[in-house]
Design a protein around this motif. Structure first.
Motif: not given
Ligand SMILES: Cc1cc2nc3c(=O)[nH]c(=O)nc-3n(C[C@H](O)[C@H](O)[C@H](O)COP(=O)(O)O)c2cc1C
Length: 195
Positions: A10-18, A76-81, A112-114
Motif C-alpha cells: 500500500g505504499s508508493l515510496a521507494s524506501n517503503s518499510i512495508n 502503511p497507515e496514512f492519517n489513521r486510515s 508496519a509503522s515506526p
C-alpha cells in the motif's frame, strides 16, 4: 495444493518499510504459496466516468485479482486510515458495478509503522472495506508491526528471531486459511445463496 497469492503493497515510496516486510513474508511463506505483486502506482484516480470504457490499467488490475487464489495487503497507515493509492486500487477492482473482483477471495492484512500503533487504525478501516467487498478475511493472528530498522535487511532478511517467528506463524496461518476458504467454496458451503 499450490496457491497463487496476489499481494498489494500500500505504499508508493521507494524506501517503503512495508515493501521490506512483504519481502520478509514471502521468504518465510510455505512452499505451496507463490506470490505476484499487483501494482497500484500506475492507476489513474478512479471515476465512474471510466465504467463504460474501462482503461487497460483498470482491466489489468481486475484480471490480476481474479487470477489470484488469495490476496494479501501489506500497507502503511496514512492519517489513521488507508493510503489513498491503495484505496484507489481497491475502488478500481470493485467496479464496474456488478463485477467486484474481490468477491470470495481469501484475504490477509498486515502493516508496519515506526509508531507503536502499528497500522491498527488502517487495518480497522480495511476490514470494513473488505467486508463490504465480500472478501473473507483471516481474523487471527493479527499483525500490527512496529518497525525497527535494525530487525530487517532491505532484502527482507530478519535478524530478530522473535519477529521472524511471528511473521512465519502469520504466513503459515494465512496459507491454511486460503486452503480452508477455497475448499469450502469448492464444496459449496460458500455462495449457495439459493439454499
Ligand atoms: C501522509 C502520511 C500519513 C501518515 N500517517 C500515519 C498514521 O496515521 N499512523 C502511523 O503510524 N504512521 C503514519 N505515517 C508514518 C508512516 O507510518 C511511515 O512514513 C511509514 O514509513 C510509511 O510506510 P512505508 O515506508 O511502507 O511507505 C504517515 C506518513 C505519511 C507520509
Amino acid at each position: 495444493m499450490s496457491y497463487n497469492i496476489g499481494y498489494f503493497v500500500g505504499s508508493l515510496a521507494s524506501n517503503s518499510i512495508n515493501r521490506v516486510v512483504s519481502k520478509a513474508l514471502i521468504a518465510l511463506a510455505p512452499e505451496n504459496l507463490s506470490f505476484t505483486e499487483i501494482q497500484i502506482g500506475n492507476l489513474p484516480l478512479y471515476s465512474a466516468d471510466y465504467d463504460a470504457d474501462y482503461p487497460e490499467a483498470g482491466t489489468a488490475l481486475k484480471k490480476a485479482i481474479e487470477a489470484s487464489d488469495g490476496l494479501l495487503f501489506i500497507s502503511p497507515e496514512f492519517n489513521r486510515s488507508i493510503p489513498g493509492a491503495l484505496k484507489n486500487a481497491i475502488d478500481w477492482g470493485s467496479r464496474p458495478w456488478g463485477t467486484n473482483s474481490f468477491a470470495r477471495k481469501p484475504t490477509g492484512l498486515l502493516g508496519a509503522s515506526p509508531g507503536a500503533i502499528g497500522t491498527a487504525v488502517m487495518q480497522s478501516s480495511m476490514r470494513s472495506v473488505l467486508s463490504f467487498l465480500d472478501a473473507p478475511q483471516l481474523n487471527s493472528p493479527e499483525v500490527y508491526l512496529q518497525y525497527r530498522p535494525e530487525d530487517f535487511g532491505e532484502d527482507g532478511s530478519i535478524s530478530n528471531p522473535d519477529t521472524e517467528k511471528f511473521l512465519a506463524h502469520y504466513i503459515g496461518e494465512y496459507a491454511a486459511f486460503v486452503e480452508r476458504v477455497l475448499d469450502s467454496t469448492a464444496a459449496g458451503h460458500i455462495g449457495d445463496e439459493g439454499m
